[in-house]
Scaffold this motif. Structure first.
Motif, PDB file in Angstrom:
ATOM      1  N   ARG A 143     -19.762   8.110  -4.586  1.00 39.85           N
ATOM      2  CA  ARG A 143     -20.258   6.864  -3.997  1.00 39.85           C
ATOM      3  C   ARG A 143     -19.126   5.837  -3.961  1.00 39.85           C
ATOM      4  NH1 ARG A 143     -24.104   4.205  -6.868  1.00 39.85           N
ATOM      5  NH2 ARG A 143     -24.094   5.786  -8.500  1.00 39.85           N
ATOM      6  N   GLY A 144     -18.915   5.248  -2.801  1.00 40.68           N
ATOM      7  CA  GLY A 144     -17.861   4.239  -2.711  1.00 40.68           C
ATOM      8  C   GLY A 144     -16.529   4.789  -2.244  1.00 40.68           C
ATOM      9  N   ALA A 145     -16.434   6.116  -2.082  1.00 41.05           N
ATOM     10  CA  ALA A 145     -15.194   6.702  -1.539  1.00 41.05           C
ATOM     11  C   ALA A 145     -15.484   7.238  -0.145  1.00 41.05           C
ATOM     12  CB  ALA A 145     -14.687   7.809  -2.441  1.00 41.05           C
ATOM     13  N   PHE A 146     -14.681   6.843   0.804  1.00 40.69           N
ATOM     14  CA  PHE A 146     -14.947   7.197   2.198  1.00 40.69           C
ATOM     15  C   PHE A 146     -13.670   7.608   2.915  1.00 40.69           C
ATOM     16  CE2 PHE A 146     -18.031   3.974   0.998  1.00 40.69           C
ATOM     17  CZ  PHE A 146     -19.232   4.459   1.491  1.00 40.69           C
ATOM     18  N   THR A 147     -13.827   8.446   3.930  1.00 37.63           N
ATOM     19  CA  THR A 147     -12.773   8.576   4.935  1.00 37.63           C
ATOM     20  C   THR A 147     -13.210   7.687   6.101  1.00 37.63           C
ATOM     21  OG1 THR A 147     -13.866  10.521   5.844  1.00 37.63           O
ATOM     22  CG2 THR A 147     -12.079  10.904   4.268  1.00 37.63           C
ATOM     23  N   LEU A 148     -12.325   7.488   7.050  1.00 37.74           N
ATOM     24  CA  LEU A 148     -12.660   6.566   8.142  1.00 37.74           C
ATOM     25  C   LEU A 148     -12.150   7.127   9.470  1.00 37.74           C
ATOM     26  CD1 LEU A 148     -13.745   3.894   9.212  1.00 37.74           C
ATOM     27  CD2 LEU A 148     -11.697   2.758   8.355  1.00 37.74           C
ATOM     28  N   THR A 149     -12.893   8.104  10.004  1.00 38.66           N
ATOM     29  CA  THR A 149     -12.504   8.636  11.311  1.00 38.66           C
ATOM     30  C   THR A 149     -13.665   8.656  12.308  1.00 38.66           C
ATOM     31  OG1 THR A 149     -12.924  10.900  10.591  1.00 38.66           O
ATOM     32  CG2 THR A 149     -10.659  10.127  10.408  1.00 38.66           C
ATOM     33  N   THR A 150     -14.878   8.418  11.833  1.00 34.91           N
ATOM     34  CA  THR A 150     -16.007   8.417  12.766  1.00 34.91           C
ATOM     35  C   THR A 150     -16.773   7.101  12.665  1.00 34.91           C
ATOM     36  OG1 THR A 150     -17.603   9.307  11.190  1.00 34.91           O
ATOM     37  CG2 THR A 150     -16.321  10.910  12.449  1.00 34.91           C
ATOM     38  N   LEU A 151     -17.606   6.862  13.664  1.00 28.37           N
ATOM     39  CA  LEU A 151     -18.426   5.654  13.644  1.00 28.37           C
ATOM     40  C   LEU A 151     -19.399   5.703  12.462  1.00 28.37           C
ATOM     41  CD1 LEU A 151     -19.297   3.003  14.862  1.00 28.37           C
ATOM     42  CD2 LEU A 151     -20.695   4.255  16.521  1.00 28.37           C
ATOM     43  N   ASN A 238     -21.123   6.760 -13.304  1.00 27.15           N
ATOM     44  CA  ASN A 238     -22.404   7.074 -12.650  1.00 27.15           C
ATOM     45  C   ASN A 238     -22.225   7.561 -11.214  1.00 27.15           C
ATOM     46  OD1 ASN A 238     -24.349   6.736 -14.595  1.00 27.15           O
ATOM     47  ND2 ASN A 238     -24.383   4.502 -14.319  1.00 27.15           N
ATOM     48  N   GLY A 239     -21.162   8.297 -10.983  1.00 29.97           N
ATOM     49  CA  GLY A 239     -20.944   8.855  -9.651  1.00 29.97           C
ATOM     50  C   GLY A 239     -20.369   7.887  -8.639  1.00 29.97           C
ATOM     51  N   ALA A 240     -20.013   6.662  -9.068  1.00 24.97           N
ATOM     52  CA  ALA A 240     -19.470   5.675  -8.124  1.00 24.97           C
ATOM     53  C   ALA A 240     -18.052   5.263  -8.522  1.00 24.97           C
ATOM     54  CB  ALA A 240     -20.372   4.443  -8.089  1.00 24.97           C
ATOM     55  N   VAL A 241     -17.264   4.899  -7.499  1.00 26.88           N
ATOM     56  CA  VAL A 241     -15.873   4.503  -7.744  1.00 26.88           C
ATOM     57  C   VAL A 241     -15.803   3.247  -8.626  1.00 26.88           C
ATOM     58  CG1 VAL A 241     -13.745   3.660  -6.663  1.00 26.88           C
ATOM     59  CG2 VAL A 241     -15.076   5.438  -5.543  1.00 26.88           C
ATOM     60  N   LEU A 242     -14.964   3.322  -9.647  1.00 30.62           N
ATOM     61  CA  LEU A 242     -14.797   2.202 -10.562  1.00 30.62           C
ATOM     62  C   LEU A 242     -13.356   1.694 -10.517  1.00 30.62           C
ATOM     63  CD1 LEU A 242     -16.655   0.874 -12.738  1.00 30.62           C
ATOM     64  CD2 LEU A 242     -15.451   2.283 -14.414  1.00 30.62           C
TER      65      LEU A 242
END
Lengths: 452, 151
Positions: A143-151, A238-242
């Motif tokens: 949670r909180g980690a993303f790539t950015l290639t699509t809408l 808890n599964g999210a980026v800290l």
């Protein structure tokens, strides 16, 4: 869920609904008014412009305005758009594409325009309560980690920012996607760290000077830039980026991480077939692959690079549109040739317009005898113009701050025009058509087939 | 379609074409007002190049296979299939300047006043003859009707 297996027959099948795919569909329809055309896409949004997703992120464009073709494009051209239909397998012998829902799409002619996927470097992930880190966690599942290639990526990031009132973000990668994301976050008032593995931003096409000007501008807007480093470990809770631990041991707190470390041809659909590839689909000048009736175009292919004379992955919008159009013409029986292209990019980052063309930093690894460099640099006005010349031909250009008439250089590179008479003028802001060799100028000004 | 033909040998570099183009694309369309209201500067979409005695005026060639149209990431730049005119939709343009990057004539400009939106010749579609042609005192610009290539 509907698990019924359907067999669907199409004259023309296109995998991919972006620049290359849509441009191909359009040129097929121009030549063939009756044939059935279907576009498969794994995405849920109809046509949108991938380079504009950071504009959406910044709130400059909403979902209604991110399309690059009219909303009625598919209807008007009688093209069936199949959303959320992921092509999972290609069977060239029986000429069908299997989609994720079990449907078989049979084709007479196929275009692979599936584009690129984000490159994700191996990064360890550690829960803050544990001492052991793991390499096996998929970055996209944190949670909180993303790539950015699509809408869809952009929509999810925006939602995450709003849902959790994100105030700090880190971006891995100081290339074009990374910096356009940085710009968007700065405009949203989010504090950011840009982490770049090489010693400078935009290292693929820039030199130190140009990169430094952009770096200063981004820092001035409030961003922190860390070069020569990458992420050693993502710390989660808890599964999210800290936070992040960098290779130099420094720790950064952040609740949002964008991994923008480049893209690679998405090979999922062709890697297990006999289609000839070499880090991308090999195509000829008609955009045909090694298998008859299968064509390919866009970011997934390696096409002819004019400057090196070799096949190259020209993952840029204008090349995708051209290639798609050429593929579509040939698929529908109208011979056309893609003469090749070269890498180029144009962006505006925080108000600074920047254009790079061709081998724009080739002098870094070449001898001065081989490549001559002509520079105009006005530090006060933040103008930087650099022209690289090899064998009396322009092979690369960086224009920063003053980009007017950049396309003249594009024409000179594309047509391999001898500029030996103009070297002292070539980088100047007032460089124009009037200085060009007489025959090329006549060709431009009078134009082909125009006579009075 | 109509095209503007440039006759380099008749151009005297008077730049009247630029002035009339600016007026035509101003709010008031009146020459004195236009230049007074022109804050920031109104852009001329035709450009005169000049060195010594050589000069010519150049504007968008409205290419059949226009590089600016295929380079446009927002769909703002399109070629009208009926008139053949290449136009930039100022509403859709995001100011990425990809069109400027590929126009071999260098005739697309950044419209700084709008903060974005590429500015280029629209062939004065609402006029019988484009104003640059109409007001050229030496017939260095001519309008020529070309047969449609394909229909």
């Amino acid at each position: 869920m509907n698990t019924e297996i359907k067999n669907i027959k199409k004259d023309y099948l296109i995998i991919g609904n972006s620049a290359a795919g849509i441009s191909a569909a359009e040129s097929i329809r121009k030549n063939d008014k009756k044939a059935s055309i279907a576009i498969l896409t794994m995405e849920k949004y109809p046509n949108y412009s991938k380079p504009l997703i950071t504009y959406y992120l910044a709130g400059k464009l909403d979902l209604d305005r991110i399309n690059f073709k009219d909303r009625d494009f598919y209807k008007k051209n009688n093209i069936e758009l199949c959303l959320e239909k992921k092509a999972v397998m290609l069977n060239p012998q029986e000429r069908f594409v299997l989609t994720g829902d079990g449907s078989k799409y049979f084709y007479k002619k196929l275009l692979i325009a599936c584009g690129a996927k984000p490159a994700i470097p191996p990064i360890k992930v550690r829960d803050e309560n544990e001492s052991v880190s793991s390499l096996d966690r998929e970055i996209g599942k944190i949670r909180g980690a993303f790539t950015l290639t699509t809408l869809e990526d952009a929509v999810e990031i925006k939602k995450y920012i709003n849902d959790y009132s994100i105030k700090s973000a880190s971006i891995l990668g100081g290339g074009l996607i990374g910096l356009k994301a940085a710009e968007a976050f700065l405009e949203l008032g989010i504090n950011i760290n840009v982490i770049e593995l090489s010693e400078m931003l935009l290292s693929a096409s820039f030199d130190k000077t140009a990169s430094g000007i952009i770096e200063d501008r981004i820092k001035q807007a409030g961003s922190n830039i860390i070069t020569g480093q990458t992420i050693e470990e993502i710390i989660i809770n808890n599964g999210a980026v800290l936070g992040l631990k960098l290779t130099n041991g420094n720790k950064i707190k952040c609740s949002l991480l964008i991994v923008a470390a480049g893209v690679l041809p998405d090979d999922a659909i062709f890697k297990d077939t006999a289609i000839k590839t070499d880090k991308g689909i090999i195509v000829n000048e008609k955009m045909q692959t090694s298998i008859p009736d299968i064509y390919a175009a866009g970011d997934a292919v390696k096409s002819y690079d004019i400057l090196s004379g070799q096949p190259k992955n020209l993952a840029i919008w204008p090349a995708a549109v051209r290639q798609g159009s050429v593929a579509g013409m040939n698929m529908s029986g109208r011979p056309a040739i893609y003469k090749g292209g070269f890498l180029m990019n144009s962006v505006e980052i925080l108000g600074v317009p920047v254009i790079s063309l061709g081998l724009s930093n080739a002098e870094i690894n070449a001898s001065p005898a081989e490549i001559k460099v002509y520079i105009v640099h006005d530090a006060l006005k933040k103008i930087y113009r650099k022209i690289l010349v090899r064998n009396d031909r322009i092979i690369g250009v960086i224009l920063l701050g003053a980009i007017e008439r950049a396309g003249i250089y594009y024409g000179l590179i594309y047509n391999s025009i001898d500029i030996s008479e103009l070297k002292d003028k070539v980088a100047r802001e007032d460089f124009g058509i009037i200085q060009l060799p007489a025959d090329y100028r006549k060709h431009l000004v009078v134009g082909e087939g125009i006579e009075v | 379609m109509k095209r503007i033909f440039i006759d380099e040998k008749y151009c005297i570099g008077c730049r009247l074409c630029e002035i009339y183009c600016q007026v035509k694309h101003s709010k008031s369309k009146k020459i004195l007002k236009a230049f007074r209201e022109g804050q920031p500067d109104i852009l001329s979409r035709v450009l005169v190049e000049e060195i010594g005695h050589d000069s010519f005026a150049i504007q968008c060639r409205h290419c059949d296979d226009a590089p600016c149209v295929s380079a446009c990431i927002s769909g703002a730049m399109t070629k009208n299939e009926k008139t053949g005119v290449v136009v930039c939709d100022q509403e859709k343009c995001v100011g990425c300047w990809s069109c400027i990057m590929v126009c071999p004539y260098g005739v697309i400009k950044r419209d700084i006043s709008s903060g974005k939106a590429a500015s280029k010749c629209d062939l004065c579609v609402d006029e019988e003859v484009p104003v640059c042609v109409k007001n050229c005192p030496n017939e260095a610009l001519k309008i020529v009707q070309f047969p449609d290539e394909e229909k």
